[in-house]
Design a protein around this motif. Structure first.
Motif, mmCIF file in Angstrom:
data_model
loop_
_atom_site.group_PDB
_atom_site.id
_atom_site.type_symbol
_atom_site.label_atom_id
_atom_site.label_comp_id
_atom_site.label_asym_id
_atom_site.label_seq_id
_atom_site.Cartn_x
_atom_site.Cartn_y
_atom_site.Cartn_z
ATOM 1 N N ARG A 169 41.452 36.926 124.387
ATOM 2 C CA ARG A 169 40.881 36.597 123.086
ATOM 3 C C ARG A 169 41.915 36.835 121.988
ATOM 4 O O ARG A 169 42.134 35.972 121.151
ATOM 5 C CB ARG A 169 39.637 37.452 122.807
ATOM 6 C CG ARG A 169 39.094 37.241 121.400
ATOM 7 C CD ARG A 169 38.018 38.238 121.020
ATOM 8 N NE ARG A 169 37.740 38.194 119.593
ATOM 9 C CZ ARG A 169 36.917 39.035 118.961
ATOM 10 N NH1 ARG A 169 36.298 39.987 119.638
ATOM 11 N NH2 ARG A 169 36.733 38.937 117.658
ATOM 12 N N ARG A 170 42.549 37.995 122.017
ATOM 13 C CA ARG A 170 43.541 38.320 121.001
ATOM 14 C C ARG A 170 44.936 38.175 121.600
ATOM 15 O O ARG A 170 45.232 38.728 122.661
ATOM 16 C CB ARG A 170 43.315 39.731 120.465
ATOM 17 C CG ARG A 170 42.080 39.806 119.556
ATOM 18 C CD ARG A 170 41.766 41.215 119.161
ATOM 19 N NE ARG A 170 40.793 41.244 118.070
ATOM 20 C CZ ARG A 170 40.047 42.301 117.764
ATOM 21 N NH1 ARG A 170 40.179 43.430 118.459
ATOM 22 N NH2 ARG A 170 39.182 42.251 116.763
ATOM 23 N N VAL A 171 45.783 37.433 120.862
ATOM 24 C CA VAL A 171 47.092 37.051 121.385
ATOM 25 C C VAL A 171 48.154 37.318 120.318
ATOM 26 O O VAL A 171 47.972 36.946 119.152
ATOM 27 C CB VAL A 171 47.112 35.557 121.782
ATOM 28 C CG1 VAL A 171 48.457 35.180 122.383
ATOM 29 C CG2 VAL A 171 45.975 35.232 122.746
ATOM 30 N N ILE A 172 49.256 37.961 120.720
ATOM 31 C CA ILE A 172 50.387 38.167 119.815
ATOM 32 C C ILE A 172 51.314 36.962 119.919
ATOM 33 O O ILE A 172 51.709 36.549 121.010
ATOM 34 C CB ILE A 172 51.164 39.445 120.160
ATOM 35 C CG1 ILE A 172 50.255 40.680 120.094
ATOM 36 C CG2 ILE A 172 52.370 39.599 119.232
ATOM 37 C CD1 ILE A 172 49.763 41.006 118.712
ATOM 38 N N ILE A 173 51.666 36.400 118.762
ATOM 39 C CA ILE A 173 52.557 35.245 118.676
ATOM 40 C C ILE A 173 53.833 35.677 117.957
ATOM 41 O O ILE A 173 53.783 36.320 116.912
ATOM 42 C CB ILE A 173 51.896 34.087 117.910
ATOM 43 C CG1 ILE A 173 50.526 33.740 118.506
ATOM 44 C CG2 ILE A 173 52.822 32.871 117.886
ATOM 45 C CD1 ILE A 173 50.569 33.237 119.923
ATOM 46 N N SER A 174 54.977 35.310 118.514
ATOM 47 C CA SER A 174 56.266 35.592 117.899
ATOM 48 C C SER A 174 56.889 34.287 117.422
ATOM 49 O O SER A 174 56.967 33.321 118.182
ATOM 50 C CB SER A 174 57.188 36.277 118.915
ATOM 51 O OG SER A 174 58.502 36.379 118.415
ATOM 52 N N ILE A 175 57.328 34.261 116.170
ATOM 53 C CA ILE A 175 57.947 33.080 115.565
ATOM 54 C C ILE A 175 59.347 33.466 115.095
ATOM 55 O O ILE A 175 59.505 34.407 114.317
ATOM 56 C CB ILE A 175 57.133 32.558 114.357
ATOM 57 C CG1 ILE A 175 55.664 32.366 114.727
ATOM 58 C CG2 ILE A 175 57.752 31.268 113.819
ATOM 59 C CD1 ILE A 175 55.416 31.296 115.752
ATOM 60 N N GLY A 176 60.368 32.766 115.587
ATOM 61 C CA GLY A 176 61.735 33.090 115.196
ATOM 62 C C GLY A 176 62.548 31.846 114.913
ATOM 63 O O GLY A 176 62.351 30.803 115.534
ATOM 64 N N GLY A 177 63.477 31.946 113.987
ATOM 65 C CA GLY A 177 64.289 30.788 113.644
ATOM 66 C C GLY A 177 63.586 29.896 112.651
ATOM 67 O O GLY A 177 62.478 30.168 112.192
ATOM 68 N N GLY A 178 64.224 28.775 112.333
ATOM 69 C CA GLY A 178 63.674 27.956 111.262
ATOM 70 C C GLY A 178 63.827 28.703 109.953
ATOM 71 O O GLY A 178 64.829 29.371 109.707
ATOM 72 N N GLN A 179 62.822 28.644 109.114
ATOM 73 C CA GLN A 179 62.908 29.285 107.813
ATOM 74 C C GLN A 179 62.270 30.673 107.836
ATOM 75 O O GLN A 179 61.534 31.062 106.936
ATOM 76 C CB GLN A 179 62.251 28.409 106.737
ATOM 77 C CG GLN A 179 62.771 28.671 105.323
ATOM 78 C CD GLN A 179 64.276 28.452 105.189
ATOM 79 O OE1 GLN A 179 64.817 27.495 105.735
ATOM 80 N NE2 GLN A 179 64.948 29.337 104.470
#
Length: 662
Positions: free
Chosen positions: A356-366
């Motif tokens: 149900r609960r999910v950790i998302i990692s966003i890297g790069g771009g702006q």
């Protein structure tokens, strides 16, 4: 402590508004450690753990409640490097530390990694034996986890198992109370590696012994059957009395099973070049695939669902990160997120037992590196925090992928980081070849490149031949090419950027660390006409002296690796002398700065001193910046180490290649 923010919807995250250009972050802002890293969610989905703190002294483990309880902050300690943290179960953590120790058994100072079990409320901790490794969490038993541990198996008197004592692997139920509280679950036969199913039962095993690969299965609990075997091919590299062996074949490993247990996933090289994903079908006892492959890069960093032990996907790096999930639910989420963040690397990094609960990692771009919490039930996503919250998104320099051709026709590429607010035309350029050399750079937020770009420089990171991750042929193409074709690739990248108009031909500097430091000195002595200034960090300057150091360290364990890359320095003295910078200091024509940590165990500080002595003998000016107690690896550097590096980089570049033309 990293600040956790409120909920926003995916739709709102996807949007954006124009903002005024932010002030340029300071050296201290760039030197600060990531204030949020190693983020994961507890199995019950009620708490998040992460590492916080912008300096070694401030490092802490933060346990943040999603159900209203107060955060728990556990001192990370400042005498070791806190590298990672994760959940062992809902109440216990696993923390990995790196520390420097004097190892009497080998007579060397070394960096070692150690794992500690820490109560999530901070009430107690103890060190997990270095011989134990995590097999899996076991939610069914909240008081323990499963670990692999080597054991001695007494087979004396046994005709079937061999009459003797041999080392085998055991699966143990490790209590969280203390290290010695472990109960045996399973003892395997010696020589085998084991794979667990969803019930944490060893159902597949494999071995490579005497040039033969064997795969055995016990999927229905009826006993072990050999389902596949093949004779492997041995490639042997000899260097004097030393040798290194490499076994190749269609199948030499098994990473894990799929959720059904029908398929086992593994990597193998296609035409003995790039690694691809294959699978073994346990119903037909046949190899299938490749099921995932790339025309550019090796594929094979598998993604595992901790709840079932199942392989559910694979992640790899081409020019950008690529992810392919075998599980439809994960694939759908990945596709949606990549649509919202098209310029970033997106990773589904942690999830709870109910998914149900999910950790998302966003890297790069702006963005530098950002973490989000996705609630699949409500469809909302919370922005948790940015890893480098001193560097706002509007200050993050853009990164482009640039392809170029080497002089012998080899197709190459690299990462071009552009200074914010400046047109990509006639820019001052800093070439930044990576270390290794069997390593590579990745798309995303690179702190060193971003710092230099913030100071007004374009930065280019070439993926020269010998870089890791692009197939075996690309590696062997660099063998014997130190200071030759490998260096030509760096020079050809400079020429491409100049000819395409991005860089001004008279405003190019070369900076590198480790092998990149060698490449900087090679640029200074082999192609000095290309560069306005040189900055060599932790460089190899005298190959003969470096090889003497390697021969004496750990009994010369790495000598064959060096011999493959460099050649035989014992007999090819003339050729090695040509590419050894300290022996060619007379050729240096541009300002040179040497930067080296005094506590470097990989490339000793003596290498910088040798180059300094050679420059003195040649009557050439230079600077030597000795970073007191500085290590080789960037992850071990303190904030003070990085601040000293950045301060000298800025000063030296501003003096010898100012960002505004003059």
């Amino acid at each position: 402590m990293a600040r956790l923010l409120g909920l926003v919807t995916l739709l709102l995250i996807a949007g954006g508004t124009a903002q005024a250009q932010a002030p340029v972050p300071s050296i201290d802002d760039y030197a600060a450690m990531a204030n949020m890293s190693s983020v994961s969610i507890s199995p019950n989905g009620e708490r998040i753990v992460f590492i916080s703190g912008e300096s070694r002294a401030e490092r802490s483990i933060v346990v943040y409640s999603l159900v209203g309880a107060a955060p728990q902050v556990i001192d990370g300690g400042d005498d070791q490097v806190l590298a990672a943290v994760s959940w062992a179960n809902d109440d216990n953590l696993l923390a990995t530390y790196s520390e420097r120790r004097d190892m009497a058994s080998v007579g060397e100072r070394v960096d070692v990694f150690r794992t500690y079990v820490i109560r999530a409320d901070g009430s107690r901790n103890w060190e997990l034996s270095q011989y134990k490794s995590l097999a899996n969490r076991d939610i069914a038993d909240p008081d323990s986890m499963l670990v692999w541990q080597p054991v001695l198996q007494d087979n004396r008197g046994s005709r079937s198992a061999g009459d003797g004592v041999e080392r085998a692997v055991g699966l143990f139920r490790q209590e969280f109370s203390r290290d010695r509280s472990a109960r045996r679950v399973f003892i395997g036969e010696g020589g085998f590696n084991y794979v667990l199913n969803a019930e944490n039962e060893p159902v597949v095993r494999y071995t490579t012994d005497d040039g033969e690969f064997e795969l055995w299965a016990n999927l229905d609990d009826s006993g072990w059957d050999r389902v596949y075997n093949e004779n492997l091919t041995r490639e042997r590299f000899r260097f004097g009395a030393r040798r290194s062996d490499r076994w190749t074949g269609r199948m030499t490993n098994l990473a894990g099973l799929d959720a059904t247990g029908q398929f086992g996933y593994f990597t193998s090289r296609v035409n003995d070049d790039r690694a691809a994903v294959f699978r073994f079908n346990f119903e037909t006892n046949e190899i299938e695939g490749p099921v995932v492959q790339s025309d550019l890069a090796d594929v094979g960093s598998f993604i595992r669902d901790w709840r079932t032990n199942a392989i559910i996907g694979v992640r790899w790096a081409e020019e950008r990160q690529r992810v392919e999930y075998f599980d439809e639910t994960f694939a759908g989420i990945q596709s949606q997120l990549e649509g919202f963040f098209p310029d970033s690397n997106v990773s589904i990094s942690s999830w709870d037992q109910d998914f149900r609960r999910v950790i998302i990692s966003i890297g790069g771009g702006q963005t530098s590196q950002s973490y989000y919490l996705l609630d699949r039930q409500s469809g909302e996503m919370a922005f948790l925090a940015g890893a480098y919250d001193r560097i706002p998104d509007e200050s993050v320099a853009s990164v482009e992928i640039v392809h170029f051709e080497a002089r012998d026709g080899v197709e190459l590429f690299g990462y071009l980081t552009l200074p914010p607010g400046r047109e990509a035309r006639d820019l001052p350029l800093v070439m930044l070849p990576h270390g290794g050399p069997q390593a590579r750079d990745f798309y995303g937020f690179d702190p060193w490149s971003q710092f230099l770009a913030s100071r007004g420089y374009a930065v280019f990171q070439p993926q020269f031949r010998g870089s890791e991750g692009f197939g075996r042929d690309f590696i062997t193409m660099a063998h014997g090419e130190w200071g030759r074709a490998m260096q030509d690739d760096v020079s050809d990248a400079v020429n491409h950027l100049v000819e395409s108009g991005v860089a001004a031909s008279d405003r190019v500097c070369l900076f590198g660390w480790s092998y990149g430091g060698y490449a900087a000195l090679a640029g200074a002595t082999l192609t000095p006409e290309l560069y306005r200034c040189i900055i060599a960090g932790a460089p190899v300057s005298d190959i003969f002296a470096m090889m003497n150091y390697e021969t004496g360290r750990f009994g010369g364990a790495s000598v064959t690796y060096w011999a493959e890359y460099i050649g035989d320095w014992r007999s090819e003295t003339e050729n090695i002398s040509r590419i050894s910078p300290a022996l060619n200091a007379d050729n240096v024509q541009t300002p040179l700065m040497l930067v080296h940590g005094t506590d470097d165990l990989i490339v000793p500080f003596e290498q910088a001193e040798i180059m300094a002595e050679a420059m003195d003998a040649a009557g050439k000016p230079y600077e030597l910046v000795a970073i007191e107690d500085g290590p080789h690896q960037s992850y071990r550097m303190t904030v003070d180490n990085v601040r000293e590096l950045y301060t000298n980089l800025e000063r030296f570049l501003f003096e010898h290649n100012p960002p505004d033309a003059n």
